[in-house]
Design an enzyme around this catalytic site. Structure first.
Site, PDB file in Angstrom:
ATOM      1  N   GLU A 195       0.859  -1.640  -0.147  1.00 45.65           N
ATOM      2  CA  GLU A 195       0.489  -0.049   0.066  1.00 45.65           C
ATOM      3  C   GLU A 195       0.947   0.555   0.432  1.00 45.65           C
ATOM      4  O   GLU A 195       1.628   1.507   0.929  1.00 45.65           O
ATOM      5  CB  GLU A 195      -1.169   0.295   0.967  1.00 45.65           C
ATOM      6  CG  GLU A 195      -1.901   1.175   1.387  1.00 45.65           C
ATOM      7  CD  GLU A 195      -2.309   1.598   2.503  1.00 45.65           C
ATOM      8  OE1 GLU A 195      -3.625   2.198   2.416  1.00 45.65           O
ATOM      9  OE2 GLU A 195      -2.535   0.580   3.492  1.00 45.65           O
TER      10      GLU A 195
ATOM     11  N   ASP B  76      -2.208  12.040  -2.664  1.00 46.22           N
ATOM     12  CA  ASP B  76      -2.054  13.887  -2.997  1.00 46.22           C
ATOM     13  C   ASP B  76      -1.935  14.049  -4.049  1.00 46.22           C
ATOM     14  O   ASP B  76      -1.401  13.285  -4.935  1.00 46.22           O
ATOM     15  CB  ASP B  76      -0.616  14.494  -2.430  1.00 46.22           C
ATOM     16  CG  ASP B  76      -0.419  15.789  -2.851  1.00 46.22           C
ATOM     17  OD1 ASP B  76      -1.242  16.125  -2.874  1.00 46.22           O
ATOM     18  OD2 ASP B  76       0.620  16.247  -1.761  1.00 46.22           O
TER      19      ASP B  76
END
EC number: 2.1.1.33
Length: 221
Positions: A46, A120
């Site tokens: 991840e 982001d």
């Protein structure tokens, strides 16, 4: 608050399941993660894991896999590391690093899957090379995974999502079985998430924001 932060930093320094630059074994398991986990089970990452909701959630559901969460922020990694210890998860690990350095921790073909969860969006064009779903990172993922390696991507940001779909048209990536939705919670693909939600995801859902999701598989080079 400062005391709590210091306690977390101390935890990160001492705990065995979190790798960070100050530790002697920081990069010791490149090509040898089976030694750390003491098995030959598939390794799934991840990237930009934050509080590692997917790392820990999937690890609990699928003990036959090993899950590694990576993030630059040690304070975020503390959450996944401490939860793993508290709940007895032995198939998780955490690495504090800039994600462009992934290849310093894994050999080609060592990773079987990658989750990119609410990264982001890096909206400025000058930041394009830092987008975790951009071509630069897709090529890194491509090198780390064998044929059949799978990538899963979730975001609330439609612009980033559409940019990612455009990136995936690059023929050099050699992918197949691309499936996507602009509204995960109205899609049959939701079942693949097993009720796992990130903190950001919960916030966006409460605001009525639709969640975009895609997955694909790499072909042989």
């Amino acid at each position: 608050m400062a005391r709590k932060k210091l306690m977390r930093f101390k935890w990160n320094e001492e705990v065995h399941n979190l790798f960070q630059p100050e530790k002697e074994n920081y990069k010791a398991y490149k090509g040898k993660w089976h030694e750390y986990f003491k098995n030959d089970n598939p390794v799934i990452l991840e990237v930009g894991c934050g509080r590692a909701e997917y790392t820990t959630g999937l690890a609990a559901l699928f003990p036959e896999n090993n899950y590694i969460g990576l993030d630059i922020k040690g304070a975020r990694l503390w959450k996944g590391s401490s939860l793993s210890i508290e709940t007895g998860l032995t198939n998780t690990a955490f690495i504090r690093t800039k994600l462009q350095n992934l290849e310093e921790f894994f050999e080609p073909g060592e990773v079987k899957g990658i989750w990119i969860t609410f990264p982001d969006p890096k909206p400025r064009e000058s930041e394009a090379k830092l987008r975790l779903s951009g071509l630069r990172f897709m090529n890194i993922y491509r090198r780390l995974m064998p044929a059949g390696g799978k990538v899963f991507f979730k975001t609330d940001n439609r612009v980033l999502f559409d940019h990612t779909l455009e990136v995936l048209t690059d023929q050099t990536l050699k992918i197949k079985d691309l499936v996507f939705t602009h509204d995960l919670y109205q899609s049959p693909l939701l079942a693949e998430h097993y009720g796992i939600q990130t903190t950001y995801e919960k916030t966006y859902l409460n605001q009525g924001v639709q969640i975009n999701y895609l997955k694909f598989e790499f072909l042989p080079l």
